[in-house]
Write a protein that holds these residues in place. Structure first.
Motif, PDB file in Angstrom:
ATOM      1  N   VAL A  98       0.864  -1.182   0.000  1.00 60.31           N
ATOM      2  CA  VAL A  98       0.000   0.000   0.000  1.00 60.31           C
ATOM      3  C   VAL A  98       0.898   1.229   0.000  1.00 60.31           C
ATOM      4  CG1 VAL A  98      -1.767   1.309   1.247  1.00 60.31           C
ATOM      5  CG2 VAL A  98      -1.807  -1.190   1.298  1.00 60.31           C
ATOM      6  N   ILE A  99       0.570   2.224  -0.810  1.00 58.99           N
ATOM      7  CA  ILE A  99       1.299   3.496  -0.832  1.00 58.99           C
ATOM      8  C   ILE A  99       0.271   4.608  -0.990  1.00 58.99           C
ATOM      9  CG2 ILE A  99       3.128   4.854  -1.911  1.00 58.99           C
ATOM     10  CD1 ILE A  99       4.172   2.285  -3.202  1.00 58.99           C
ATOM     11  N   ALA A 100       0.272   5.569  -0.056  1.00 60.46           N
ATOM     12  CA  ALA A 100      -0.740   6.623  -0.122  1.00 60.46           C
ATOM     13  C   ALA A 100      -0.215   7.914   0.496  1.00 60.46           C
ATOM     14  CB  ALA A 100      -2.009   6.184   0.606  1.00 60.46           C
ATOM     15  N   PRO A 101      -0.457   9.063  -0.142  1.00 50.35           N
ATOM     16  CA  PRO A 101      -0.090  10.342   0.468  1.00 50.35           C
ATOM     17  C   PRO A 101      -0.796  10.518   1.812  1.00 50.35           C
ATOM     18  CG  PRO A 101      -0.726  10.632  -1.826  1.00 50.35           C
ATOM     19  CD  PRO A 101      -1.101   9.235  -1.455  1.00 50.35           C
TER      20      PRO A 101
ATOM     21  N   GLY B 212      22.309   3.394  -6.596  1.00 53.20           N
ATOM     22  CA  GLY B 212      23.385   2.457  -6.900  1.00 53.20           C
ATOM     23  C   GLY B 212      22.931   1.025  -6.716  1.00 53.20           C
ATOM     24  N   ASN B 213      23.880   0.128  -6.604  1.00 53.05           N
ATOM     25  CA  ASN B 213      23.560  -1.292  -6.478  1.00 53.05           C
ATOM     26  C   ASN B 213      22.844  -1.611  -5.172  1.00 53.05           C
ATOM     27  OD1 ASN B 213      24.720  -1.745  -8.944  1.00 53.05           O
ATOM     28  ND2 ASN B 213      26.682  -2.412  -8.115  1.00 53.05           N
ATOM     29  N   TYR B 214      22.911  -0.721  -4.219  1.00 57.17           N
ATOM     30  CA  TYR B 214      22.221  -0.840  -2.927  1.00 57.17           C
ATOM     31  C   TYR B 214      20.780  -0.336  -3.013  1.00 57.17           C
ATOM     32  CZ  TYR B 214      24.570   3.578  -3.630  1.00 57.17           C
ATOM     33  OH  TYR B 214      25.076   4.716  -4.212  1.00 57.17           O
ATOM     34  N   GLY B 215      20.360   0.122  -4.193  1.00 57.94           N
ATOM     35  CA  GLY B 215      19.056   0.766  -4.338  1.00 57.94           C
ATOM     36  C   GLY B 215      19.198   2.243  -4.063  1.00 57.94           C
ATOM     37  N   GLY B 216      18.516   2.741  -3.035  1.00 55.26           N
ATOM     38  CA  GLY B 216      18.611   4.154  -2.699  1.00 55.26           C
ATOM     39  C   GLY B 216      17.662   4.998  -3.525  1.00 55.26           C
ATOM     40  N   ASN B 217      18.164   6.129  -4.018  1.00 58.07           N
ATOM     41  CA  ASN B 217      17.327   7.134  -4.676  1.00 58.07           C
ATOM     42  C   ASN B 217      17.057   6.763  -6.134  1.00 58.07           C
ATOM     43  OD1 ASN B 217      15.890   9.545  -4.822  1.00 58.07           O
ATOM     44  ND2 ASN B 217      17.701  10.765  -5.287  1.00 58.07           N
ATOM     45  N   ILE B 218      16.328   5.679  -6.307  1.00 54.16           N
ATOM     46  CA  ILE B 218      16.068   5.132  -7.638  1.00 54.16           C
ATOM     47  C   ILE B 218      15.111   6.022  -8.424  1.00 54.16           C
ATOM     48  CG2 ILE B 218      15.094   3.160  -8.874  1.00 54.16           C
ATOM     49  CD1 ILE B 218      15.994   1.414  -6.514  1.00 54.16           C
ATOM     50  N   ASP B 219      14.100   6.548  -7.755  1.00 52.33           N
ATOM     51  CA  ASP B 219      13.113   7.434  -8.401  1.00 52.33           C
ATOM     52  C   ASP B 219      12.450   6.778  -9.607  1.00 52.33           C
ATOM     53  OD1 ASP B 219      13.259   9.533  -6.619  1.00 52.33           O
ATOM     54  OD2 ASP B 219      14.830  10.582  -7.709  1.00 52.33           O
ATOM     55  N   ASN B 220      12.081   5.516  -9.455  1.00 53.68           N
ATOM     56  CA  ASN B 220      11.430   4.784 -10.542  1.00 53.68           C
ATOM     57  C   ASN B 220       9.931   4.747 -10.291  1.00 53.68           C
ATOM     58  OD1 ASN B 220      10.382   2.790 -12.308  1.00 53.68           O
ATOM     59  ND2 ASN B 220      12.374   1.806 -12.422  1.00 53.68           N
ATOM     60  N   ARG B 221       9.185   5.458 -11.139  1.00 53.46           N
ATOM     61  CA  ARG B 221       7.743   5.592 -10.930  1.00 53.46           C
ATOM     62  C   ARG B 221       6.972   4.296 -11.181  1.00 53.46           C
ATOM     63  NH1 ARG B 221       4.397   6.683 -15.397  1.00 53.46           N
ATOM     64  NH2 ARG B 221       5.464   6.750 -17.408  1.00 53.46           N
ATOM     65  N   GLU B 222       7.643   3.271 -11.712  1.00 55.45           N
ATOM     66  CA  GLU B 222       6.979   1.979 -11.909  1.00 55.45           C
ATOM     67  C   GLU B 222       6.767   1.242 -10.583  1.00 55.45           C
ATOM     68  OE1 GLU B 222       5.859   1.158 -14.789  1.00 55.45           O
ATOM     69  OE2 GLU B 222       6.920   2.643 -16.011  1.00 55.45           O
ATOM     70  N   LEU B 223       7.487   1.651  -9.532  1.00 57.45           N
ATOM     71  CA  LEU B 223       7.469   0.893  -8.275  1.00 57.45           C
ATOM     72  C   LEU B 223       6.315   1.351  -7.386  1.00 57.45           C
ATOM     73  CD1 LEU B 223      11.289   0.674  -7.576  1.00 57.45           C
ATOM     74  CD2 LEU B 223       9.813  -0.888  -8.847  1.00 57.45           C
ATOM     75  N   GLN B 224       5.120   1.167  -7.901  1.00 54.62           N
ATOM     76  CA  GLN B 224       3.906   1.538  -7.185  1.00 54.62           C
ATOM     77  C   GLN B 224       3.388   0.339  -6.391  1.00 54.62           C
ATOM     78  OE1 GLN B 224       1.233   3.344 -10.109  1.00 54.62           O
ATOM     79  NE2 GLN B 224       2.979   4.325 -11.107  1.00 54.62           N
TER      80      GLN B 224
END
Length: 321
Positions: free
Chosen positions: A98-101, A172-184
């Motif tokens: 679940v992700i919600a503002p 990076g390879n650790y993830g972090g600030n990926i900013d991928n909008r597909e990851l909903q």
């Protein structure tokens, strides 16, 4: 399996980076679920409208202990979460349920010297953008009739590494600030583990973002979520992989888009070799025929991001990690 609630407080958030020396905010077992609260806007809270401010957020901004200020990044992250029995070489599966503002407002900021066009847009600018949570849209500019669908996600999903002051800006390879909008909500990300306990942190909520995040921010939003954390000792990864209901996603992070594309492509070829038994040449051809490569972000200096999307529907039976 146990369900936990992790509120964002001065004792459970950290600012600006990742560190394996941080005291965990929560300890869980593999398979546990967590309701997690995140805030954003640490450095602009004094300019924010009342509806952006909660007493808990203001307390964090005014009283965060020095030991929880890790590096120079702008991000306020909730965590780290320690996963029992997690060891270097394992993989952490993070299921985003679940992700919600949490508030009816977010912000967008242009920062001098950042973004895709820093020489053209030289002046800083800060805008607070109302969120119509009932209709799941944001209108921008105000009264323009331009209505942007809200597609909330967490920009930062990452684990700690042996570095004690890793800045939160570059992915990076650790993830972090990926900013991928597909990851909903409904997606999963698989992260290589580098230190005992994994020490997973989450934050940088976005209500809407275009691929590229070209002016350096999205609609930055305080965000709540429900996640589950599972150890995958059956997997061996050196870079993050994600799965949505429709696609497998590989990622590439590098100083140029060309290099990031090359890395995302090589990671997809390696994935296909490992999980479908294709030869390298067959996998390379399949990438040209069926994989969609997209710009993730171009602003998280020094690393730009490209991700490749492999449709699961082309496989019989349907693929899943």
């Amino acid at each position: 399996m146990t369900h936990h609630i992790l509120k964002a407080t001065t004792e459970t958030v950290h600012l600006g980076g990742f560190s394996h020396l941080l005291k965990p905010a929560l300890m869980v077992n593999s398979g546990d679920t967590v309701d997690v609260e995140t805030f954003t806007g640490y450095y602009i809270y004094d300019k924010a409208p009342p509806e952006f401010l909660t007493p808990e957020f203001v307390d964090i901004c005014q009283n965060l202990p020095a030991e929880r200020k890790i590096a120079g990044g702008p991000h306020l992250l909730t965590g780290p979460i320690y996963v029992r029995d997690a060891e270097p070489g394992d993989v952490l599966e993070v299921r985003l349920e679940v992700i919600a503002p949490s508030l009816p407002v977010g912000f967008n900021a242009i920062r001098t010297g950042w973004g895709a066009l820093p020489q053209q847009f030289t002046q800083p600018a800060l805008r607070f953008i109302p969120l119509d949570l009932a209709n799941n849209i944001a209108e921008f500019p105000p009264n323009s009739g331009i209505k942007i669908p809200l597609t909330p996600f967490f920009g930062i999903l990452g684990v700690a590494t042996p570095q004690s002051d890793r800045n939160s800006i570059p992915p990076g390879n650790y993830g972090g600030n990926i900013d991928n909008r597909e990851l909903q909500a409904g997606s999963r990300i698989f992260l290589p583990i580098y230190v005992p306990g994994a020490l997973f942190s989450i934050g940088d909520g976005h209500s809407a973002q275009g691929d590229g995040e070209v002016n350096v921010t999205a609609i930055e939003t305080s965000m709540n979520g429900r996640i589950s954390l599972t150890l995958r000792k059956d997997l061996s990864l050196t870079t993050p992989i994600a799965e949505t209901p429709t696609d497998i996603i590989t990622m590439g992070f590098a100083e140029t888009l060309d290099a990031a594309l090359e890395q995302a492509l090589k990671n997809m070829i390696a994935f296909l070799q490992d999980f479908t038994n294709l030869s390298a040449e067959e996998a390379y051809i399949l990438c040209s025929l069926a994989v969609n490569f997209r710009i993730t972000q171009v602003v998280n200096s020094p690393h730009k991001g490209v991700h490749g999307m492999l449709p699961k529907s082309i496989f019989s039976p349907k693929m899943s990690l």
